[in-house]
Write an enzyme that holds these catalytic residues in place. Structure first.
Site, mmCIF file in Angstrom:
data_model
loop_
_atom_site.group_PDB
_atom_site.id
_atom_site.type_symbol
_atom_site.label_atom_id
_atom_site.label_comp_id
_atom_site.label_asym_id
_atom_site.label_seq_id
_atom_site.Cartn_x
_atom_site.Cartn_y
_atom_site.Cartn_z
ATOM 1 N N LYS A 171 36.096 48.699 159.003
ATOM 2 C CA LYS A 171 36.241 47.561 159.799
ATOM 3 C C LYS A 171 36.666 48.114 161.292
ATOM 4 O O LYS A 171 37.300 48.930 161.333
ATOM 5 C CB LYS A 171 37.115 46.565 159.347
ATOM 6 N N ARG A 213 33.434 40.327 146.122
ATOM 7 C CA ARG A 213 32.479 40.199 145.217
ATOM 8 C C ARG A 213 32.381 40.997 144.067
ATOM 9 O O ARG A 213 32.134 40.947 142.794
ATOM 10 C CB ARG A 213 30.916 40.126 145.632
#
Length: 494
Positions: free
Chosen positions: A278, A352
């Protein structure tokens, strides 16, 4: 905090502060008029002079030593004859924030004659109690000097309807329990990632279960997960020195034969993005990436206080997502517990990956329903901002039920689509499924990914990326959502 409900004349209530509503209409409430009479028309005079703020949620704190309440907190009710649920929540939050005055130990709410569209006095009492408990929260766990405790210790909810007392007392108890659960969620979310690790969350589960006959805890370590074939979850923790934990809390409030409802939380205690690193700006807020798990903990705490006759299994998939030499790489293919293979195109789509194995694990409980909660996608923040969480489901009836309940408890969700056309975006040349679906519809394709692992039960997914915490400034911190929605859903199944 001690909450009481009393059906007594307001003049008989002894409190350090009495809360009254004032509207823009000429006709004021019975409680307002009663106190005004005791004060020889002072409130009317102040109202006529414009010194009482009537805008919704605006407050004025008045010293009144001549009556039993040493102070009067007057809160504006606005123009409407009836308030909406959202308006009453705004009002309750504004009042609660003013009650933690150094000289207020006992407060009396005289808002029983405030009308809320579609809501009864028990609902109003519940919202008041929740707001008061939330306003009491202070974070000082990592401060060198602890903050002084608030003085407010007792809240009296005054009504003139004796028949409604049992329901009001129940509402106060539920609101207090939900507030406590939200504060527990906030505390876990606000703790820094060097303290709140996967093993720390496991310790919190064990602490919750201590002395609780209805709650049992099981912790699966990485060795256990490897034996179960949880290659997807383990791919996320591969780059971290912190071992992943799958935390299972079973609340048994009903007969053993009663199938449970399952709640599953994403517990990424810090998310660097892994190899798909990130940007550095605001990366500190990635400690909030476990707020889905925190809301599961908060809901369990609420259940323990309310003791409903229901069976609930709470599962938390806890891991860090770090970029060391063992970390999963973009293009790697892993095998999930379900047997489906996954091409990991972006290691920052890790939520996920832990959730899909946790959802497969939930199958063994033959659940009546499953809800997963996750700070899953930035795309959901783009779509819905900080107001509503995203709601997805493989069952339209369940989605409608959750959406309606979210309105009732002022913890809003919005039902988003999962058309089959979106599933095609997850096609992979090298595995059964890719873990991302391209730049468009990111929150939808994330939900579509999870739906591949929910074929055997009725399921909903809450994407809380926008509502789980406030960013920047003095308000920065976890919100405690969606504990109210999860609690209301589970209590509706009793």
């Amino acid at each position: 905090m001690n909450f009481q409900a009393k059906a007594v004349d307001l003049s008989q209530v002894k409190a350090d502060c009495i809360v009254l509503g004032v509207s823009e209409a000429k006709q004021q409430s019975a409680a307002f008029n009663q106190i005004d009479q005791q004060l020889e028309g002072l409130l009317s005079q102040l109202s006529s002079a414009g010194d009482l703020k009537t805008g919704l949620g605006q407050t004025v704190l008045l010293p009144t030593p001549s009556i039993s309440g040493k102070r009067i907190l007057v809160v504006g009710l606005g123009k409407a004859n009836e308030l909406t649920r959202d308006q009453f929540q705004k009002l309750s939050t504004a009042v609660a924030g003013k009650l933690y005055h150094k000289n207020i130990k006992t407060a009396a709410f005289a808002l029983g004659d405030v009308t809320v569209t579609g809501a009864d006095s028990a609902w109003q009492a519940s919202l008041v109690a929740r707001a008061v408990v939330l306003a009491d929260y202070q974070y000082d766990a990592t401060l060198s000097t602890k903050k002084p405790a608030h003085n407010l210790r007792s809240v009296i909810y005054v009504t003139d309807d004796k028949a409604a007392l049992p329901a009001i007392k129940k509402g106060l108890a539920q609101g207090q329990a939900v507030g406590n659960g939200m504060n527990f969620t906030r505390q876990l979310g606000n703790l820094p990632a060097n303290i709140c690790t996967p093993s720390y969350l496991s310790g919190q589960a064990r602490t919750l279960a201590r002395g609780q006959t209805k709650l049992s805890v099981k912790i699966l370590k990485e060795k256990d997960m490897r034996e179960l074939g949880m290659g997807s979850l383990l791919s996320v923790s591969a780059g971290s020195v912190e071992e992943a934990n799958l935390i299972v809390m079973e609340y048994k409030g009903a007969a053993k034969s009663t199938k449970p409802h399952v709640i599953v939380g994403k517990g990424i205690t810090f998310d660097t993005g892994g190899i798909s690193l990130k940007p550095g700006a605001n990366m500190d807020e990635m400690k909030f990436d476990m707020c889905g798990a925190a809301s599961v903990f908060g809901t369990v705490k609420t259940l323990l206080e309310l003791q409903p006759k229901i069976n609930v299994v709470a599962i938390v998939a806890a891991s860090e997502n770090m970029p060391n030499g063992n970390a999963t790489k973009p293009g790697d293919v892993v095998t999930s517990m379900s047997g489906q293979t996954i091409e990991i195109l972006n290691t920052d789509a890790e939520g996920r990956l832990v959730l899909c194995d946790a959802l497969t694990y939930a199958e063994r409980y033959k659940p009546q329903s499953v809800i997963d909660i996750a700070t899953l996608t930035g795309a959901c923040i783009v779509a819905l901002g900080k107001v509503r969480c995203g709601l997805f489901s493989n069952d339209d009836a369940m989605a409608a039920e959750l959406e309606n309940l979210s309105q009732e408890v002022c913890d809003k969700a919005w039902h988003l689509p999962m058309d089959d056309e979106y599933q095609k975006l997850l096609d992979s040349n090298f595995a059964d499924i890719a873990n991302i679906g391209g730049p468009g519809g990111g929150s939808i394709t994330a939900a579509c990914f999870l739906s591949r692992f929910t074929k055997k039960f009725t399921w909903a997914h809450l994407d809380i990326a926008g509502v789980s915490h406030h960013s920047g400034g003095t308000a920065k911190g976890a919100t405690g959502r969606p504990v109210p929605l999860l609690t209301e859903y589970l209590l509706s199944k009793v």
